[in-house]
Scaffold this motif. Sequence first.
Motif, PDB file in Angstrom:
ATOM      1  N   ASP A   1       0.863  -1.178   0.000  1.00  0.00           N
ATOM      2  CA  ASP A   1       0.000   0.000   0.000  1.00  0.00           C
ATOM      3  C   ASP A   1       0.904   1.233   0.000  1.00  0.00           C
ATOM      4  N   SER A   2       0.858   2.020  -1.060  1.00  0.00           N
ATOM      5  CA  SER A   2       1.727   3.199  -1.144  1.00  0.00           C
ATOM      6  C   SER A   2       1.352   4.270  -0.130  1.00  0.00           C
ATOM      7  N   LYS A   3       0.089   4.236   0.347  1.00  0.00           N
ATOM      8  CA  LYS A   3      -0.454   5.304   1.195  1.00  0.00           C
ATOM      9  C   LYS A   3      -0.245   6.666   0.526  1.00  0.00           C
ATOM     10  N   ALA A   4      -0.346   6.664  -0.791  1.00  0.00           N
ATOM     11  CA  ALA A   4      -0.099   7.882  -1.568  1.00  0.00           C
ATOM     12  C   ALA A   4      -0.836   7.785  -2.891  1.00  0.00           C
ATOM     13  N   ILE A   5      -0.641   8.811  -3.703  1.00  0.00           N
ATOM     14  CA  ILE A   5      -1.227   8.882  -5.041  1.00  0.00           C
ATOM     15  C   ILE A   5      -0.269   9.659  -5.925  1.00  0.00           C
ATOM     16  N   SER A   6      -0.437   9.539  -7.220  1.00  0.00           N
ATOM     17  CA  SER A   6       0.377  10.238  -8.210  1.00  0.00           C
ATOM     18  C   SER A   6       1.861   9.955  -7.947  1.00  0.00           C
ATOM     19  N   TRP A   7       2.695  10.984  -7.993  1.00  0.00           N
ATOM     20  CA  TRP A   7       4.131  10.737  -7.857  1.00  0.00           C
ATOM     21  C   TRP A   7       4.541  10.263  -6.479  1.00  0.00           C
ATOM     22  N   GLY A   8       3.646  10.370  -5.477  1.00  0.00           N
ATOM     23  CA  GLY A   8       3.934   9.747  -4.191  1.00  0.00           C
ATOM     24  C   GLY A   8       3.998   8.235  -4.343  1.00  0.00           C
ATOM     25  N   GLU A   9       3.060   7.707  -5.093  1.00  0.00           N
ATOM     26  CA  GLU A   9       3.045   6.274  -5.433  1.00  0.00           C
ATOM     27  C   GLU A   9       4.117   5.968  -6.472  1.00  0.00           C
TER      28      GLU A   9
ATOM     29  N   ILE B   1      11.856  -5.002  -0.301  1.00  0.00           N
ATOM     30  CA  ILE B   1      10.632  -4.692   0.449  1.00  0.00           C
ATOM     31  C   ILE B   1      10.965  -3.863   1.692  1.00  0.00           C
ATOM     32  N   ASP B   2      12.002  -4.269   2.420  1.00  0.00           N
ATOM     33  CA  ASP B   2      12.413  -3.518   3.609  1.00  0.00           C
ATOM     34  C   ASP B   2      12.780  -2.082   3.263  1.00  0.00           C
ATOM     35  N   GLU B   3      13.524  -1.908   2.189  1.00  0.00           N
ATOM     36  CA  GLU B   3      13.963  -0.567   1.792  1.00  0.00           C
ATOM     37  C   GLU B   3      12.789   0.295   1.330  1.00  0.00           C
ATOM     38  N   LEU B   4      11.807  -0.329   0.684  1.00  0.00           N
ATOM     39  CA  LEU B   4      10.644   0.425   0.217  1.00  0.00           C
ATOM     40  C   LEU B   4       9.823   0.983   1.383  1.00  0.00           C
ATOM     41  N   TYR B   5       9.665   0.197   2.439  1.00  0.00           N
ATOM     42  CA  TYR B   5       8.892   0.680   3.587  1.00  0.00           C
ATOM     43  C   TYR B   5       9.613   1.831   4.300  1.00  0.00           C
ATOM     44  N   LYS B   6      10.931   1.780   4.328  1.00  0.00           N
ATOM     45  CA  LYS B   6      11.696   2.906   4.884  1.00  0.00           C
ATOM     46  C   LYS B   6      11.544   4.142   4.005  1.00  0.00           C
ATOM     47  N   PHE B   7      11.590   3.924   2.699  1.00  0.00           N
ATOM     48  CA  PHE B   7      11.483   5.022   1.741  1.00  0.00           C
ATOM     49  C   PHE B   7      10.099   5.670   1.795  1.00  0.00           C
ATOM     50  N   ARG B   8       9.070   4.853   2.011  1.00  0.00           N
ATOM     51  CA  ARG B   8       7.701   5.377   2.058  1.00  0.00           C
ATOM     52  C   ARG B   8       7.539   6.443   3.146  1.00  0.00           C
ATOM     53  N   GLN B   9       8.271   6.306   4.226  1.00  0.00           N
ATOM     54  CA  GLN B   9       8.179   7.273   5.326  1.00  0.00           C
ATOM     55  C   GLN B   9       8.713   8.659   4.956  1.00  0.00           C
ATOM     56  N   LYS B  10       9.459   8.738   3.869  1.00  0.00           N
ATOM     57  CA  LYS B  10      10.085  10.003   3.469  1.00  0.00           C
ATOM     58  C   LYS B  10       9.234  10.799   2.477  1.00  0.00           C
TER      59      LYS B  10
ATOM     60  N   ILE C   1      -5.341  23.227   2.072  1.00  0.00           N
ATOM     61  CA  ILE C   1      -4.166  22.544   1.526  1.00  0.00           C
ATOM     62  C   ILE C   1      -4.301  21.116   2.036  1.00  0.00           C
ATOM     63  N   ILE C   2      -4.461  20.191   1.112  1.00  0.00           N
ATOM     64  CA  ILE C   2      -4.762  18.800   1.462  1.00  0.00           C
ATOM     65  C   ILE C   2      -3.477  17.977   1.443  1.00  0.00           C
ATOM     66  N   VAL C   3      -3.362  17.092   2.419  1.00  0.00           N
ATOM     67  CA  VAL C   3      -2.218  16.192   2.486  1.00  0.00           C
ATOM     68  C   VAL C   3      -2.747  14.762   2.539  1.00  0.00           C
ATOM     69  N   VAL C   4      -1.963  13.826   2.026  1.00  0.00           N
ATOM     70  CA  VAL C   4      -2.316  12.414   2.169  1.00  0.00           C
ATOM     71  C   VAL C   4      -1.697  11.925   3.472  1.00  0.00           C
ATOM     72  N   ASP C   5      -2.542  11.524   4.406  1.00  0.00           N
ATOM     73  CA  ASP C   5      -2.098  11.107   5.732  1.00  0.00           C
ATOM     74  C   ASP C   5      -1.209   9.859   5.639  1.00  0.00           C
ATOM     75  N   ASN C   6      -0.012   9.931   6.219  1.00  0.00           N
ATOM     76  CA  ASN C   6       0.929   8.814   6.136  1.00  0.00           C
ATOM     77  C   ASN C   6       0.476   7.589   6.923  1.00  0.00           C
ATOM     78  N   ASN C   7      -0.476   7.771   7.830  1.00  0.00           N
ATOM     79  CA  ASN C   7      -0.932   6.641   8.649  1.00  0.00           C
ATOM     80  C   ASN C   7      -2.020   5.820   7.965  1.00  0.00           C
ATOM     81  N   ASP C   8      -3.069   6.508   7.486  1.00  0.00           N
ATOM     82  CA  ASP C   8      -4.167   5.750   6.875  1.00  0.00           C
ATOM     83  C   ASP C   8      -4.334   6.000   5.383  1.00  0.00           C
ATOM     84  N   GLY C   9      -3.506   6.876   4.810  1.00  0.00           N
ATOM     85  CA  GLY C   9      -3.556   7.099   3.370  1.00  0.00           C
ATOM     86  C   GLY C   9      -4.783   7.834   2.887  1.00  0.00           C
ATOM     87  N   LYS C  10      -5.493   8.499   3.803  1.00  0.00           N
ATOM     88  CA  LYS C  10      -6.668   9.276   3.409  1.00  0.00           C
ATOM     89  C   LYS C  10      -6.309  10.756   3.309  1.00  0.00           C
ATOM     90  N   TYR C  11      -7.166  11.500   2.640  1.00  0.00           N
ATOM     91  CA  TYR C  11      -6.966  12.939   2.543  1.00  0.00           C
ATOM     92  C   TYR C  11      -7.338  13.618   3.858  1.00  0.00           C
TER      93      TYR C  11
END
Length: 283
Positions: free
Chosen positions: A115-123, A144-153, A188-198
């Motif tokens: 789950d990218s918990k993102a959209i567009s270039w976040g994903e 997989i491990d590196e991707l989850y670390k990267f997602r936090q950034k 100004i809308i952000v995609v929440d890093n916890n649940d991936g919602k706006y």
Amino acid sequence: MEKIALITDTTADLTEEIIEEYNINILPFRIIYKDREYKDKIEITPQEVYDNFKVEVPTSSLPSMQDTEELFTKLEEEGYTHAIIITLSTGLSGIYNGVKLVSENHPKITSHVMDSKAISWGEGALAHKCGELIKEGKDFNTIIDELYKFRQKIQVFFVVGTLEYLKRGGRIGKVSGTIGELLNIKPIIVVDNNDGKYCTYDKVRGRKQSLNRMFEIVENKLKETKCSIYVMHGDALEESTKIYEKLSKLENASKVVMGGAISPVSGVHSGPGLVGIVLIEES
């Protein structure tokens, strides 16, 4: 030896060059009108969707089960042993569950659905990173491990022309705007890093102020840490180009990329007038 396939969907907004370079498999969402449906980005462009809004606002649907099944069958035939699938946020779509269901029908391929918990270039940034790691020869679990670390950034910010389309498509998340619309309050809308919602990061009055405030948010973030920046738009090329030019002059921006138009299916839900910024912290 592991042979790893990479799969994502059309909302990742990857360029054809990146898709080709890293051999990325793309699952298209579907855009549905009363008389026919289209495969996102393949059979319809973002501008065609916006231009037709005055006639009909379409609905959308997940990539078809048939397309997903056919892709996994093709990967099996091509000898892939593993697959990493990066999807649009589960807070915005059911694609994660749909792909996971199909992947379980293909036990010959060891699959991980992320789950990218993102959209567009976040994903898209996650998919791009995954492609680089596969190309470097990293093993499945390490990637997989590196991707989850990267997602936090990764952080995704955007403003829209009106909240009408997010509300209509049920993608409003934790953004409240009924009274605000009457007062010309622009979140100004952000995609929440916890649940991936706006959710609302900040709000100001007026379109111009909302764009200025989004720029300030990024400017302040860059005072803390170096970041890569991607700028996207939904039928707002002129405004996104101006903000891209301003961002390009900021120190601590390791690179600023004009990501272009968001996918047609994303445009269905955000409406015309979206300007978005994706920030990726440098390690």
